[in-house]
Design a protein around this motif. Structure first.
Motif, short mmCIF file in Angstrom:
data_model
loop_
_atom_site.label_atom_id
_atom_site.label_comp_id
_atom_site.label_asym_id
_atom_site.label_seq_id
_atom_site.Cartn_x
_atom_site.Cartn_y
_atom_site.Cartn_z
N ALA A 121 0.76 -1.20 -0.03
CA ALA A 121 -0.08 -0.06 -0.08
C ALA A 121 0.73 1.26 0.12
O ALA A 121 0.67 2.23 -0.54
CB ALA A 121 -1.00 0.00 1.23
N GLY A 122 1.84 1.11 0.81
CA GLY A 122 2.90 2.52 0.74
C GLY A 122 3.50 2.65 -0.79
O GLY A 122 3.76 3.63 -1.12
N VAL A 123 3.85 1.55 -1.26
CA VAL A 123 4.54 1.50 -2.59
C VAL A 123 3.55 2.14 -3.48
O VAL A 123 3.87 3.00 -4.41
CB VAL A 123 5.29 0.28 -3.00
N ALA A 124 2.26 1.67 -3.35
CA ALA A 124 1.45 2.12 -4.47
C ALA A 124 0.98 3.59 -4.14
O ALA A 124 0.87 4.50 -5.28
CB ALA A 124 -0.02 1.35 -4.25
N GLY A 125 0.71 3.95 -2.90
CA GLY A 125 0.40 5.62 -2.74
C GLY A 125 1.93 6.51 -3.12
O GLY A 125 1.56 7.38 -3.61
N ALA A 126 3.05 6.01 -2.87
CA ALA A 126 4.26 6.58 -3.30
C ALA A 126 4.30 6.75 -4.69
O ALA A 126 4.61 7.76 -5.33
CB ALA A 126 5.41 6.16 -2.93
N THR A 127 4.06 5.67 -5.50
CA THR A 127 3.91 5.93 -6.78
C THR A 127 3.03 6.69 -7.51
O THR A 127 3.08 7.52 -8.55
CB THR A 127 3.47 4.20 -7.30
N ALA A 128 1.53 6.57 -7.08
CA ALA A 128 0.60 7.59 -7.21
C ALA A 128 0.88 9.23 -7.15
O ALA A 128 0.70 9.85 -7.90
CB ALA A 128 -0.67 7.12 -6.46
N ALA A 129 1.66 9.38 -5.97
CA ALA A 129 1.96 10.45 -5.49
C ALA A 129 3.25 10.86 -6.68
O ALA A 129 3.04 12.22 -7.15
CB ALA A 129 2.57 10.76 -4.24
N LEU A 130 4.03 10.33 -6.77
CA LEU A 130 5.00 10.54 -7.93
C LEU A 130 4.39 10.93 -9.33
O LEU A 130 4.70 11.80 -10.07
CB LEU A 130 6.07 9.43 -8.08
N LEU A 131 3.44 9.97 -9.52
CA LEU A 131 2.94 10.34 -11.19
C LEU A 131 2.09 11.63 -11.09
O LEU A 131 1.90 12.15 -12.03
CB LEU A 131 2.15 9.20 -11.32
N ALA A 132 1.50 11.76 -10.09
CA ALA A 132 0.31 12.95 -9.79
C ALA A 132 1.62 14.21 -9.83
O ALA A 132 1.10 15.26 -10.46
CB ALA A 132 -0.20 13.28 -8.59
N ALA A 133 2.59 14.04 -8.97
CA ALA A 133 3.61 15.22 -9.33
C ALA A 133 4.38 15.60 -10.85
O ALA A 133 4.62 16.68 -11.13
CB ALA A 133 4.98 14.97 -8.24
N CYS A 134 4.41 14.44 -11.33
CA CYS A 134 5.05 14.50 -12.79
C CYS A 134 4.01 14.88 -14.07
O CYS A 134 4.23 14.84 -15.03
CB CYS A 134 5.69 12.99 -13.25
N GLY A 135 2.83 15.11 -13.62
CA GLY A 135 1.67 15.54 -14.70
C GLY A 135 1.97 17.09 -14.96
O GLY A 135 2.83 17.64 -14.53
N THR A 136 1.29 17.15 -15.92
CA THR A 136 1.34 18.72 -16.69
C THR A 136 0.34 19.47 -15.88
O THR A 136 -0.61 19.13 -15.40
CB THR A 136 1.04 18.71 -18.21
N ALA A 137 0.79 20.98 -15.91
CA ALA A 137 -0.31 21.69 -15.27
C ALA A 137 -1.45 22.02 -15.93
O ALA A 137 -1.28 22.11 -17.01
CB ALA A 137 0.52 23.04 -15.07
N PRO A 138 -2.77 22.20 -15.37
CA PRO A 138 -3.75 22.33 -16.13
C PRO A 138 -3.61 23.64 -16.80
O PRO A 138 -2.90 24.59 -16.49
CB PRO A 138 -4.91 22.48 -14.99
N GLN A 139 -4.55 24.00 -17.80
CA GLN A 139 -4.47 25.04 -18.59
C GLN A 139 -4.98 26.36 -17.81
O GLN A 139 -5.87 26.19 -16.91
CB GLN A 139 -5.26 24.84 -19.96
N GLY A 140 -4.23 27.60 -17.89
CA GLY A 140 -4.97 28.57 -17.15
C GLY A 140 -4.55 28.84 -15.88
O GLY A 140 -4.83 29.69 -15.05
N SER A 141 -3.54 27.87 -15.29
CA SER A 141 -3.05 27.95 -13.95
C SER A 141 -1.59 28.72 -13.85
O SER A 141 -1.31 29.26 -14.92
CB SER A 141 -2.79 26.62 -13.36
#
Length: 83
Positions: free
Chosen positions: A32-52
Motif C-alpha cells: 500500500a505504501g509503494v502504491a501510494g508513493a507511486t501515485a504521488a510521484l505520477l501526480a507530481a510529474c503530470g502537466t499543469a492544467p491550462q490557465g493555472s
C-alpha cells in the motif's frame, strides 16, 4: 488477584483472523505504501492544467490581490480559547 472488570467474552472461531493473514499484514502495508508513493510521484510529474499560474511564462504579469488589514473590532472581540 483477578481484576473484576476484565470479563472474558466468548469469541467465535469464524471471527478470529487467520494466522496467514495476520502475519502478512506488513507485506500488505508495504504494498500500500509503494502504491501510494507511486501515485504521488505520477501526480507530481503530470502537466499543469491550462490557465493555472504554473503555466505562465517567466516575466508575465499576474494579478496581485491587495493585503487589507483586518478591522481592530473584528480581532479584539472574539476569543476561541478553551482551558
Amino acid at each position: 488477584m483477578k481484576n473484576p472488570f476484565s470479563k472474558s467474552v466468548p469469541v467465535k472461531s469464524s471471527e478470529i483472523t487467520p494466522e496467514s493473514a495476520y502475519f502478512s499484514r506488513r507485506d500488505f502495508m508495504k504494498a500500500a505504501g509503494v502504491a501510494g508513493a507511486t501515485a504521488a510521484l505520477l501526480a507530481a510529474c503530470g502537466t499543469a492544467p491550462q490557465g493555472s499560474l504554473a503555466s505562465s511564462t517567466p516575466g508575465e504579469a499576474t494579478t496581485v490581490l491587495p493585503d487589507v488589514p483586518t478591522d481592530y473590532e473584528a480581532i479584539t472581540h472574539y476569543n476561541n480559547f478553551y482551558e
